[in-house]
Scaffold this motif. Structure first.
Motif, PDB file in Angstrom:
ATOM      1  N   GLY A  76       0.808  -1.214   0.000  1.00  0.00           N
ATOM      2  CA  GLY A  76       0.000   0.000   0.000  1.00  0.00           C
ATOM      3  C   GLY A  76       0.841   1.263   0.000  1.00  0.00           C
ATOM      4  O   GLY A  76       0.570   2.218  -0.737  1.00  0.00           O
ATOM      5  N   TYR A  79       4.070   1.144  -3.238  1.00  0.00           N
ATOM      6  CA  TYR A  79       3.819   1.364  -4.663  1.00  0.00           C
ATOM      7  C   TYR A  79       3.508   2.819  -4.991  1.00  0.00           C
ATOM      8  O   TYR A  79       3.916   3.332  -6.030  1.00  0.00           O
ATOM      9  CB  TYR A  79       2.668   0.483  -5.133  1.00  0.00           C
ATOM     10  N   ALA A  80       2.763   3.503  -4.125  1.00  0.00           N
ATOM     11  CA  ALA A  80       2.348   4.871  -4.456  1.00  0.00           C
ATOM     12  C   ALA A  80       2.500   5.839  -3.298  1.00  0.00           C
ATOM     13  O   ALA A  80       2.114   6.996  -3.417  1.00  0.00           O
ATOM     14  CB  ALA A  80       0.898   4.876  -4.942  1.00  0.00           C
ATOM     15  N   GLY A  84      -1.566   7.039  -2.427  1.00  0.00           N
ATOM     16  CA  GLY A  84      -2.344   5.811  -2.592  1.00  0.00           C
ATOM     17  C   GLY A  84      -3.069   5.424  -1.317  1.00  0.00           C
ATOM     18  O   GLY A  84      -4.135   4.798  -1.361  1.00  0.00           O
ATOM     19  N   GLY A  88      -6.418   7.311  -2.710  1.00  0.00           N
ATOM     20  CA  GLY A  88      -6.461   6.030  -3.411  1.00  0.00           C
ATOM     21  C   GLY A  88      -7.394   5.044  -2.724  1.00  0.00           C
ATOM     22  O   GLY A  88      -8.129   4.287  -3.371  1.00  0.00           O
ATOM     23  N   TRP A  89      -7.390   5.037  -1.384  1.00  0.00           N
ATOM     24  CA  TRP A  89      -8.273   4.149  -0.616  1.00  0.00           C
ATOM     25  C   TRP A  89      -9.738   4.467  -0.908  1.00  0.00           C
ATOM     26  O   TRP A  89     -10.570   3.569  -1.078  1.00  0.00           O
ATOM     27  CB  TRP A  89      -7.973   4.302   0.875  1.00  0.00           C
ATOM     28  N   ILE A 245       3.040  11.426  -4.999  1.00  0.00           N
ATOM     29  CA  ILE A 245       2.971   9.993  -5.298  1.00  0.00           C
ATOM     30  C   ILE A 245       4.376   9.421  -5.280  1.00  0.00           C
ATOM     31  O   ILE A 245       5.240   9.819  -6.067  1.00  0.00           O
ATOM     32  CB  ILE A 245       2.303   9.734  -6.661  1.00  0.00           C
ATOM     33  N   SER A 256       0.648   3.270 -10.705  1.00  0.00           N
ATOM     34  CA  SER A 256       1.208   2.951  -9.382  1.00  0.00           C
ATOM     35  C   SER A 256       0.131   2.995  -8.307  1.00  0.00           C
ATOM     36  O   SER A 256       0.103   2.150  -7.408  1.00  0.00           O
ATOM     37  CB  SER A 256       2.335   3.933  -9.041  1.00  0.00           C
ATOM     38  N   VAL A 257      -0.750   4.007  -8.392  1.00  0.00           N
ATOM     39  CA  VAL A 257      -1.846   4.101  -7.424  1.00  0.00           C
ATOM     40  C   VAL A 257      -2.759   2.886  -7.549  1.00  0.00           C
ATOM     41  O   VAL A 257      -3.171   2.294  -6.542  1.00  0.00           O
ATOM     42  CB  VAL A 257      -2.642   5.404  -7.627  1.00  0.00           C
ATOM     43  N   LEU A 258      -3.071   2.508  -8.789  1.00  0.00           N
ATOM     44  CA  LEU A 258      -3.913   1.322  -8.992  1.00  0.00           C
ATOM     45  C   LEU A 258      -3.232   0.066  -8.444  1.00  0.00           C
ATOM     46  O   LEU A 258      -3.887  -0.801  -7.857  1.00  0.00           O
ATOM     47  CB  LEU A 258      -4.234   1.144 -10.478  1.00  0.00           C
ATOM     48  N   SER A 260      -1.282  -0.071  -5.946  1.00  0.00           N
ATOM     49  CA  SER A 260      -1.334  -0.028  -4.482  1.00  0.00           C
ATOM     50  C   SER A 260      -2.670  -0.547  -3.947  1.00  0.00           C
ATOM     51  O   SER A 260      -2.798  -0.832  -2.756  1.00  0.00           O
ATOM     52  CB  SER A 260      -1.101   1.404  -3.985  1.00  0.00           C
ATOM     53  N   PHE A 261      -3.648  -0.696  -4.826  1.00  0.00           N
ATOM     54  CA  PHE A 261      -4.961  -1.192  -4.397  1.00  0.00           C
ATOM     55  C   PHE A 261      -4.907  -2.640  -3.904  1.00  0.00           C
ATOM     56  O   PHE A 261      -5.867  -3.117  -3.302  1.00  0.00           O
ATOM     57  CB  PHE A 261      -5.974  -1.101  -5.543  1.00  0.00           C
TER      58      PHE A 261
END
Length: 579
Positions: A76, A79-80, A84, A88-89, A245, A256-258, A260-261
């Motif tokens: 989590g 990555y970002a 994120g 991102g959450w 980020i 990268s944000v995706l 981190s999901f």
């Protein structure tokens, strides 16, 4: 003269078309929950000792926000970065909550231990039911059977990290982590073999502790941080937390944000537990879906608060990820908290993690039992046995325990190899979650027969959102953190192999053999979930009202089901009419 009464008006919980009541084969009275289960093709084998609250407790224990967050912080944050973890959450939760609501609707309609697997078989187009059930069932099982090992691995890593903090000369080895994780697995196997009532009590205590520990940590971190004594502001400025980020991958920031999901999805993947515990829950087709939505909503909200607290207090992301402690959450705490406070928070997290692993093993055993009941596994005759003393699927518990211990050998492959356990949990679970939702939205449409808890007109839009979210995330979760020519075996994301390999073999097994003998869930009573066209005829035979439900699909012969129940025989004085 007796007054006319419609069968649908009787106080019987049922999702059958026109309120039809399933046959009472044992001649005894059926409870509302037993009627629903019989209508779906199964007899009740468990004691219904879970309520809405205790079911929620199990699922929230499986969710295990605090230990889940601690176990997946590497992904989590790595990555970002903090972006994120914050906005991102929120973005991820839109998709996750859509999946949860659509799943809850299916659960209300089909409250069985098989859950998603059963729903896929029933909703699939003619001829595709067994294959849909086969893929959904195996994908769900892979996610379930790797849940407890991944959770317990994270717990073991935190225990050893705490030992390293106490003795800075001690550096945990893979061998020690493996043995400690196996020990925890065996403890959970013993505990999960207890009777249902004991399990409910244990998980109520565990879930209550999880909630309290989470609240305590949410207060302790911002209140007890010693960043000012280290020459830092008490909290990182919001512009930096939300706007920066971290370059943890070689991909563009949005990707990268995706990526981190994976932390959000894995953390939030436990809300399907009420579905699998439905046969042990009273008023299941209302209580179980409510528990699903409640778990996802409460978990998503508290999880976001935890993400914010950590994002605003972390000092150096690089040091968190590269610490010799082998546990990023422990490395983060050392950056911003006094040592005693660090050990206190780790202790709370370890206990919560132990409870979470226990909940994961219980949920996985119910899934395994449900699939073995339909002969999915080699040796299903042994796995599906209910222990005569505890009235629980003890054999399924130990079958999963052995498979889980074997999967822990990935520890010796390094951080990224064992990380595949977390990615598998995310992908396998969400593929299983969304397959019946996708079929329901794009193949069944308005012919779907909802249970008493449903989404109404929002059902199709929410189901479409859920399907689109998972379709996007499945390939994203297989991306490595670096791209060619920098990609090496050590940096490879092994998820596509560890998940894709078994699923490929399972598909080949289907084509070569299973399609000849596997017919999907055993349905003993036609419940017309797809809403075939039909009508109801009735006549009196020997003083007993007999209903004939005749139905058909285009191009198929007319089929008629005779419905006679012991309950009806006790109501001979009433005259029934079809709706």
């Amino acid at each position: 003269m007796a007054s006319k009464r419609r069968v649908a008006d009787e106080p019987v919980t049922s999702i059958l078309a026109d309120g039809d009541i399933p046959v009472s084969s044992n001649g005894g009275g059926f409870s509302g929950d037993d009627e629903v289960l019989a209508a779906l093709g199964y007899k009740s084998e468990f004691k219904r000792e879970f309520s809405l609250f205790t079911t929620f407790c199990v699922s929230f224990a499986v969710l295990g926000l605090l230990p889940s967050f601690a176990s997946t912080l590497y992904y989590g944050m790595g990555y970002a970065g903090t972006a994120g973890m914050t906005w991102g959450w929120v973005v991820a939760m839109v998709g996750i909550q859509s999946v949860a609501c659509s799943m809850a609707e299916l659960c209300s309609s089909m409250p069985t231990s098989g859950g998603l697997y059963y729903a896929s078989a029933v909703l699939a187009p003619p001829g595709w039911g067994p294959f849909a059930a086969w893929i959904t069932g195996w994908s769900n099982w892979l996610g379930q059977v790797t849940a407890a090992p991944s959770v317990n691995y994270g717990t073991a890593a935190m225990i050893l990290a705490a030992a390293s903090i106490q003795n800075q000369d001690y550096v945990p080895t893979n061998y020690q982590t493996f043995l400690l994780t196996v020990f925890i697995m065996l403890l959970h196997g013993i505990m999960s073999s207890l009777p249902t009532k004991s399990l409910a009590q244990i998980n109520t205590v565990g879930s209550t502790f999880n909630i309290l520990a989470l609240i305590v940590v949410l207060v302790l971190i911002p209140a007890g941080t010693d960043r000012p004594s280290r020459g830092l502001p008490r909290f990182t400025p919001s512009s930096e937390v939300w706007g920066t980020i971290y370059e943890g991958t070689s991909f563009p920031p949005g990707i990268s944000v995706l990526m981190s999901f994976v932390a959000v999805i894995w953390t939030m993947s436990g809300y399907d537990s009420p579905f699998h515990l439905a046969e042990e829950c009273s008023n299941a087709n209302i209580a179980s879906p409510r528990a699903i939505v409640l778990t996802s909503a409460v978990g998503g909200t508290f999880g976001w608060f935890l993400q914010l607290v950590v994002a605003y207090t972390v000092v150096d992301i690089n040091e968190v990820l590269e610490s010799e402690l082998g546990q990023p959450f422990a490395a983060y705490l050392i950056q911003c908290m006094p040592t005693k406070m660090v050990l206190t928070i780790l202790t709370l997290t370890i206990i919560a993690g132990f409870s979470m692993g226990q909940g994961c093993m219980i949920a996985a055993s119910r899934v395994t039992f449900a699939y073995a009941r339909d002969d999915c596994f080699p040796g299903s005759w042994w796995i599906k046995r209910i222990n005569p003393t505890t009235k629980t699927p003890v054999n399924a518990v130990w079958f999963n325990c052995i498979i889980g211990i074997l999967s822990l050998l990935l520890i010796f492959g390094g951080e990224l190899a064992v990380g595949a356990l977390f990615s598998i949990g995310a992908i396998a679970a969400f593929v299983a979650f969304t397959t019946p939702i996708f079929i329901r939205v794009f193949f069944v449409g308005t012919r779907f027969r909802p249970g008493p808890w449903h989404l109404g007109r929002a059902s199709i839009p929410i189901g479409t959102t859920a399907s689109a979210f998972v379709a996007l995330m499945v390939p994203i979760l297989c991306f490595p953190s670096v791209t060619s020519p920098d990609l090496t075996l050590e940096d490879m994301n092994w998820t596509c192999l560890v998940y894709g390999g078994p699923m490929f073999l399972i598909t080949v097994w289907w084509l070569v053999s299973a399609r000849k003998w596997f017919k999907g869930p055993k349905v003993n009573v036609e419940h017309l979930m797809l809403g075939e066209e039909g009508t109801v005829f009735h006549e009196t035979r020997g003083g007993v009202e007999v209903l004939f439900h005749c139905y058909w699909r285009p191009g198929q012969a007319v089929r008629c089901t005779t419905i006679v129940t012991q309950w009806q025989q006790q109501q001979k004085g009433a005259n029934y009419e079809s709706s």
